[in-house]
Write an enzyme that holds these catalytic residues in place. Structure first.
Site, mmCIF file in Angstrom:
data_model
loop_
_atom_site.group_PDB
_atom_site.id
_atom_site.type_symbol
_atom_site.label_atom_id
_atom_site.label_comp_id
_atom_site.label_asym_id
_atom_site.label_seq_id
_atom_site.Cartn_x
_atom_site.Cartn_y
_atom_site.Cartn_z
ATOM 1 N N ASP A 44 92.907 -8.855 35.669
ATOM 2 C CA ASP A 44 92.731 -9.676 34.456
ATOM 3 C C ASP A 44 94.037 -10.315 33.984
ATOM 4 O OD1 ASP A 44 90.019 -8.611 34.305
ATOM 5 O OD2 ASP A 44 90.936 -6.793 33.512
ATOM 6 N N HIS A 72 87.281 -14.520 37.467
ATOM 7 C CA HIS A 72 88.365 -15.438 37.114
ATOM 8 C C HIS A 72 87.796 -16.539 36.228
ATOM 9 C CE1 HIS A 72 90.662 -14.308 41.055
ATOM 10 N NE2 HIS A 72 90.765 -13.401 40.118
ATOM 11 N N LYS A 175 80.306 -0.249 55.297
ATOM 12 C CA LYS A 175 81.206 -0.884 56.274
ATOM 13 C C LYS A 175 82.038 0.172 57.005
ATOM 14 C CE LYS A 175 85.066 -4.220 56.437
ATOM 15 N NZ LYS A 175 85.776 -5.283 55.697
#
Length: 458
Positions: A44, A72, A175
Site C-alpha cells: 500500500d 493499486h 502449484k
C-alpha cells in the site's frame, strides 16, 4: 592403411575448407534492461502511482507475482482506476501489459476488473493484454478454502493470518504440490482439464468436508472464460526473450505486495504466498538477472500495515488515527482500515538489503503536513542493546524497542508543491535524513493522489 586414411582426410579438407565464423557477438550485448518497481514496507505504498508515471513511456508493463489480493489505485485526468490483476500500465494505450507466469489468476476477477474499469474509460484493454500460458489459475473453491482455513486457524490458535480470502495461498499451495492447473491446461484438451479439475476438487473436499462445489457449473463457466482468454495467451518466456533482445524497448515490472510480505523475507507467517522482492521478477517472468536494471523501492513517509502481525512503530493513539484519517488508509482490495505508525527505517533498510534499490519513491509526504513533530524509527533494541539485523522470529519482533529520531513538523500545506524548492525547509530536512539513513537516493516525493503530484528530484 593409416597413410591412405590420412590422404583421404587431407583431400576432404582441401575440398571443403572450414566454414567462415559468423560475426562476433559483443560481450556486453545483453539486451534491454528491465526497470522494477517494488514495495519497501508492508504494501500500500503507492506503487501503482509510480508505475503509472513510468508506464507513460514504457513499451511493456509486467506483473510478475501475486494475484487479485493486491490493489493499486491510479488517478488519471480526475478518474480513479482500481487494479488488482491488471498491470497499472494498462492505462497507457501505447504499451503492452503482461501478466507473467508467477501470477495466480482468478479469471472471473480478471474480466470483472477489466469491464469495471472499461466503464470508467479504459478502452481496448483486452487488445493490450498478454497472459502467460504458464500462469496458474485461482478457482472459486480456492477462495472458499481460503476462508475455511482462516476460520480453522482462529478456532485452533485463537488468531488468523488476516488473508484477503482471494484464494491466493491455496492456489500457490496447489502449484507447490504439483496439482495446480495452468492457463495452458485450460486452453489445451478440455476433457483432460476437466478430469484434473475434478481430482483437485476431490482433494480439497477430502481435507474440508464442508466444501461444496458445483463441478459441472464451474467447468461450463471455465470453458466460456477460456474462449475469451484465448486471444490474449502467449508463451510468456518467449515473449519476454523477444522483448529483451529485439529492438530497444522500455520494459517495466510492477511488483505486487511488498518486501515485508515476501514469503521468504517478510514477517512470516503474516505474509503473502509469493516472492514480492526482486527475485520474483526473474522467476515470475523468466528474466535473467543480467537484464534487471533500475530497482525502484516505494515507501510511504510513514508506515501502514493491513491485517495481523508485528508492527514496531504502530501508533495506537491520536497520531495513528490522524494518519489513518488524513491518509484515507483503507485497503483497496479488502476495505479494511490500515494500521498506521511512524516511518520505520529499519524495515526500509532491510528491504534495500534484499532488493538493492537504485532509488526510492517517497509517497504521501503531505499527510504529515499538520503534525507538530514527526518521529522516525532508526533502530531496534533488544534487552537494551541495538540489533543490526531485522528479526526473523515474530516473538522477538514483538519485543523490540524502537529508537526514534524526532523532527519538527513543517506545518505547511505541501500538496501544491511541484518541485524540490517548493517544499518547506523542514520537509526537505526530513527527506534528506531518510535518504542518508537508508543510503539510497530519493528520486520522487509524492504530495497527492494524481500523477502530477509526484515531484521528480533527478
Amino acid at each position: 592403411m593409416f597413410s591412405l586414411f590420412a590422404l583421404i582426410l587431407s583431400c576432404l579438407r582441401d575440398n571443403h575448407p572450414p566454414a567462415a565464423a559468423g560475426p562476433k557477438r559483443l560481450r556486453n550485448d545483453m539486451g534491454n534492461k528491465v526497470t522494477v518497481v517494488l514495495g519497501a514496507q508492508w504494501g500500500d505504498e503507492g506503487k501503482g502511482k509510480v508505475v503509472d508515471l513510468l508506464a507513460t513511456e514504457a513499451d511493456v508493463v509486467c506483473r510478475c507475482q501475486g494475484g487479485n489480493n493486491a490493489g493499486h489505485t491510479v488517478v488519471v485526468d480526475g478518474k480513479e482506476y482500481d487494479f488488482h490483476l491488471l498491470p497499472s500500465g494498462i492505462i497507457n494505450p501505447k504499451s503492452i501489459s503482461l501478466i507473467g507466469n508467477g501470477v495466480v489468476i482468478h479469471l472471473p476477477g480478471l474480466f470483472e476488473e477489466g469491464d469495471k474499469n472499461e466503464k470508467k474509460g479504459l478502452k481496448g484493454w483486452e487488445k493490450r493484454l498478454i497472459v502467460s500460458d504458464r500462469a496458474h489459475i485461482v478457482f472459486d473453491f480456492h477462495q472458499v478454502v481460503d476462508g475455511l482455513q482462516e476460520t480453522e486457524r482462529q478456532a485452533q490458535e485463537g488468531k488468523n493470518i488476516g488473508t484477503t480470502k482471494k484464494g491466493i495461498g491455496p492456489a500457490y499451495s496447489s502449484k507447490a504440490s504439483r496439482t495446480g492447473l495452468r492457463v495452458c491446461d485450460l486452453l489445451g484438451d478440455f476433457k483432460d482439464f476437466s478430469t484434473r479439475f475434478k481430482n483437485l476438487v476431490h482433494q480439497y473436499q477430502s481435507m474440508y468436508p464442508s466444501l461444496t462445489v458445483d463441478v459441472e457449473d464451474q467447468l461450463k463457466k471455465l470453458k466460456e472464460y477460456a474462449e475469451r482468454l484465448r486471444p490474449m495467451v502467449r508463451d510468456g518466456v518467449y515473449y519476454m526473450y523477444e522483448a529483451l533482445h529485439g529492438s530497444p524497448k522500455k520494459i517495466l515490472v510492477e511488483g505486487a505486495n511488498a518486501a515485508l510480505l515476501d514469503i521468504d523475507f517478510g514477517t512470516y507467517p503474516f505474509v503473502t504466498s509469493s516472492n514480492c522482492t526482486v527475485g520474483g521478477a526473474c522467476t515470475g517472468l523468466g528474466i535473467p538477472p543480467l537484464n534487471i536494471g533500475d530497482v525502484f523501492g516505494v515507501a510511504k513517509a510513514y508506515t501502514t500495515r493491513v491485517g495481523i502481525g508485528a508492527f514496531p512503530t504502530e501508533q495506537l493513539n491520536a497520531v495513528g488515527e490522524l494518519l489513518q484519517t488524513r491518509g484515507h488508509e483503507v485497503g483497496v482490495t479488502t476495505g479494511r482500515k490500515r494500521r498506521c505508525g511512524w516511518l520505520d527505517l529499519v524495515i526500509v533498510r532491510y528491504a534495500h538489503m534484499i532488493n538493492g534499490f537504485t532509488a526510492i519513491a517517497l509517497t504521501k509526504l503531505d499527510i504529515l503536513d499538520v503534525l507538530d513533530e514527526i518521529k522516525v524509527g532508526v533502530a531496534y533494541k533488544l534487552n537494551g542493546k541495538r540489533i543490526p539485523h531485522f528479526p526473523a522470529n515474530m516473538d522477538v519482533l514483538q519485543k523490540v524497542e524502537v529508537e526514534y529520531e524526532t523532527f519538527p513538523g513543517w506545518k505547511t500545506d505541501t500538496s501544491a508543491a511541484r518541485k524540490w524548492n517548493d517544499l518547506p525547509a523542514k520537509a526537505q530536512n526530513y527527506i534528506r535524513f531518510i535518504e542518508n539513513h537508508i543510503g539510497v537516493p530519493i528520486k520522487w516525493v509524492g504530495v497527492g493522489k494524481s500523477r502530477e503530484c509526484m515531484i521528480q528530484m533527478f
